[in-house]
Design a protein around this motif. Sequence first.
Motif, PDB file in Angstrom:
ATOM      1  N   ALA A 202      10.240 -15.607  -3.024  1.00  0.00           N
ATOM      2  CA  ALA A 202      10.286 -14.729  -4.211  1.00  0.00           C
ATOM      3  C   ALA A 202      10.325 -13.265  -3.774  1.00  0.00           C
ATOM      4  O   ALA A 202       9.557 -12.841  -2.909  1.00  0.00           O
ATOM      5  N   TYR A 203      11.244 -12.504  -4.381  1.00  0.00           N
ATOM      6  CA  TYR A 203      11.315 -11.058  -4.097  1.00  0.00           C
ATOM      7  C   TYR A 203      10.268 -10.332  -4.935  1.00  0.00           C
ATOM      8  O   TYR A 203      10.080 -10.655  -6.115  1.00  0.00           O
ATOM      9  N   ARG A 204       9.620  -9.349  -4.321  1.00  0.00           N
ATOM     10  CA  ARG A 204       8.635  -8.542  -5.067  1.00  0.00           C
ATOM     11  C   ARG A 204       8.957  -7.071  -4.782  1.00  0.00           C
ATOM     12  O   ARG A 204       9.085  -6.669  -3.637  1.00  0.00           O
ATOM     13  N   SER A 205       9.128  -6.295  -5.851  1.00  0.00           N
ATOM     14  CA  SER A 205       9.593  -4.914  -5.681  1.00  0.00           C
ATOM     15  C   SER A 205       8.436  -3.933  -5.678  1.00  0.00           C
ATOM     16  O   SER A 205       7.612  -3.926  -6.598  1.00  0.00           O
ATOM     17  N   PHE A 206       8.404  -3.105  -4.660  1.00  0.00           N
ATOM     18  CA  PHE A 206       7.317  -2.141  -4.469  1.00  0.00           C
ATOM     19  C   PHE A 206       7.845  -0.710  -4.498  1.00  0.00           C
ATOM     20  O   PHE A 206       9.052  -0.482  -4.377  1.00  0.00           O
ATOM     21  N   PRO A 235      13.805  -4.446  -1.393  1.00  0.00           N
ATOM     22  CA  PRO A 235      12.701  -5.336  -1.792  1.00  0.00           C
ATOM     23  C   PRO A 235      12.600  -6.508  -0.825  1.00  0.00           C
ATOM     24  O   PRO A 235      13.628  -7.071  -0.442  1.00  0.00           O
ATOM     25  N   TYR A 236      11.395  -6.838  -0.404  1.00  0.00           N
ATOM     26  CA  TYR A 236      11.171  -7.952   0.517  1.00  0.00           C
ATOM     27  C   TYR A 236      10.803  -9.213  -0.256  1.00  0.00           C
ATOM     28  O   TYR A 236      10.207  -9.141  -1.333  1.00  0.00           O
ATOM     29  N   THR A 237      11.111 -10.352   0.351  1.00  0.00           N
ATOM     30  CA  THR A 237      10.551 -11.587  -0.184  1.00  0.00           C
ATOM     31  C   THR A 237       9.072 -11.609   0.203  1.00  0.00           C
ATOM     32  O   THR A 237       8.629 -10.842   1.079  1.00  0.00           O
ATOM     33  N   GLN A 238       8.337 -12.514  -0.433  1.00  0.00           N
ATOM     34  CA  GLN A 238       6.912 -12.621  -0.097  1.00  0.00           C
ATOM     35  C   GLN A 238       6.740 -12.908   1.401  1.00  0.00           C
ATOM     36  O   GLN A 238       5.873 -12.353   2.066  1.00  0.00           O
ATOM     37  N   ARG A 296      11.650   3.165   2.737  1.00  0.00           N
ATOM     38  CA  ARG A 296      12.729   2.287   2.251  1.00  0.00           C
ATOM     39  C   ARG A 296      12.284   0.845   2.086  1.00  0.00           C
ATOM     40  O   ARG A 296      12.830   0.082   1.312  1.00  0.00           O
ATOM     41  N   ASP A 297      11.277   0.429   2.900  1.00  0.00           N
ATOM     42  CA  ASP A 297      10.885  -0.981   2.871  1.00  0.00           C
ATOM     43  C   ASP A 297       9.453  -1.127   3.381  1.00  0.00           C
ATOM     44  O   ASP A 297       8.839  -0.163   3.849  1.00  0.00           O
ATOM     45  N   GLN A 298       8.937  -2.355   3.302  1.00  0.00           N
ATOM     46  CA  GLN A 298       7.536  -2.569   3.642  1.00  0.00           C
ATOM     47  C   GLN A 298       7.263  -2.560   5.152  1.00  0.00           C
ATOM     48  O   GLN A 298       6.113  -2.447   5.565  1.00  0.00           O
ATOM     49  N   THR A 299       8.307  -2.683   5.966  1.00  0.00           N
ATOM     50  CA  THR A 299       8.086  -2.554   7.410  1.00  0.00           C
ATOM     51  C   THR A 299       7.559  -1.151   7.692  1.00  0.00           C
ATOM     52  O   THR A 299       6.528  -0.962   8.360  1.00  0.00           O
TER      53      THR A 299
END
Length: 312
Positions: A202-206, A235-238, A296-299
Amino acid sequence: MKIFVTGATGVLGRPVVRMLMDDGAEIVALSRSAANRESIVKMGATPVDADLFDVESLSRHITGCGAVLHLATSIPPVSKLRSADALIMNDRIRDAGTKALVEAALASQSVKTFLYPGICFMYADGGARWLAADDAEIRAPSPLRSTLAAERHVAAFDESKTVRRGITLRFGAFYGATSRDSRDMLNMARKGVVLPMAPDDAYRSFIWVDDAATAIHAALENADSGIYDVVEDVPYTQREAIEALARAVRRKRLWRLPRWMLRLALTPELRELVGRSQRVSAKRFKDITGWQPDVRDQTDGWVRVAREVAGA
Ligand SMILES: NC(=O)c1ccc[n+]([C@@H]2O[C@H](COP(=O)([O-])OP(=O)(O)OC[C@H]3O[C@@H](n4cnc5c(N)ncnc54)[C@H](OP(=O)(O)O)[C@@H]3O)[C@@H](O)[C@H]2O)c1
């Protein structure tokens, strides 16, 4: 410009006030306690005692302002979310509070822009499809109905579509070192544990909190009336999010608590909500305003949370 702000002491409010003041704005901030008054003064803004639900008391301070930002909220900690009355005040702040502010702003004649930070969690599960405000299906269970009501009040501020602007920015979930939820997740991850909110794919948008603040600044400068999605670029998947969190705390992997444990904290409606796949795009907002997120992303994001928490 003079700007009236509610929720100035919140996770979003603080960077918004800081950025707008750096840009030369004068901030008038609604205050409701001595502690919060002191924080507002320390921020360099002007605290005003007003009741969010009383149009007259709001009007006194809104008159003369060019914009109103309604950033107040009252979402209890996750551990209290199961209680039946957990969200009553939050619903009131969103629905009745937005309505009162809009009425006061309309009466003032001076306010040309009303901005409300909505949420994009209301979109139906879209799997791996990109979602955006102009065509995503809305599926709002009871905890989200008040935010839709707030959006309607914002739209009513701008009925003429010419003289005034009513702007809703539907944000992804906030994260950053100032967010209690982010710090809790980081602390658990440091112990090697994570509680997944959604299925792995599931993708979750932050959205990084400071980027949400720059988006508000960009909207005040360049957006027309309307509803815009504001999320980070990728957006990353879980699964990807858990891997990014693990890397940020220098662990090979995190031990996953079973998702049924969410039952201890969340009602069935909230569990269904946080489990949806929502791959949201901010393309329209970026094209119109030129806004770009710094994270840009959760990394990148989780490394920054870890670094900022360690430095604090
Ligand atoms: N957190 C997220 O992931 C997320 C995602 C998308 C959108 N949003 C939206 O962004 C906005 C800001 O969220 P946040 O995370 O910054 O909230 P927050 O950190 O919880 O801040 C809440 C603010 O609202 C004020 N407040 C609370 N109850 C009030 C009342 N009865 N009357 C007036 N002010 C009151 C608080 O002031 P005190 O100092 O007096 O407590 C505080 O300044 C909300 O509209 C929220 O729905 C949040």
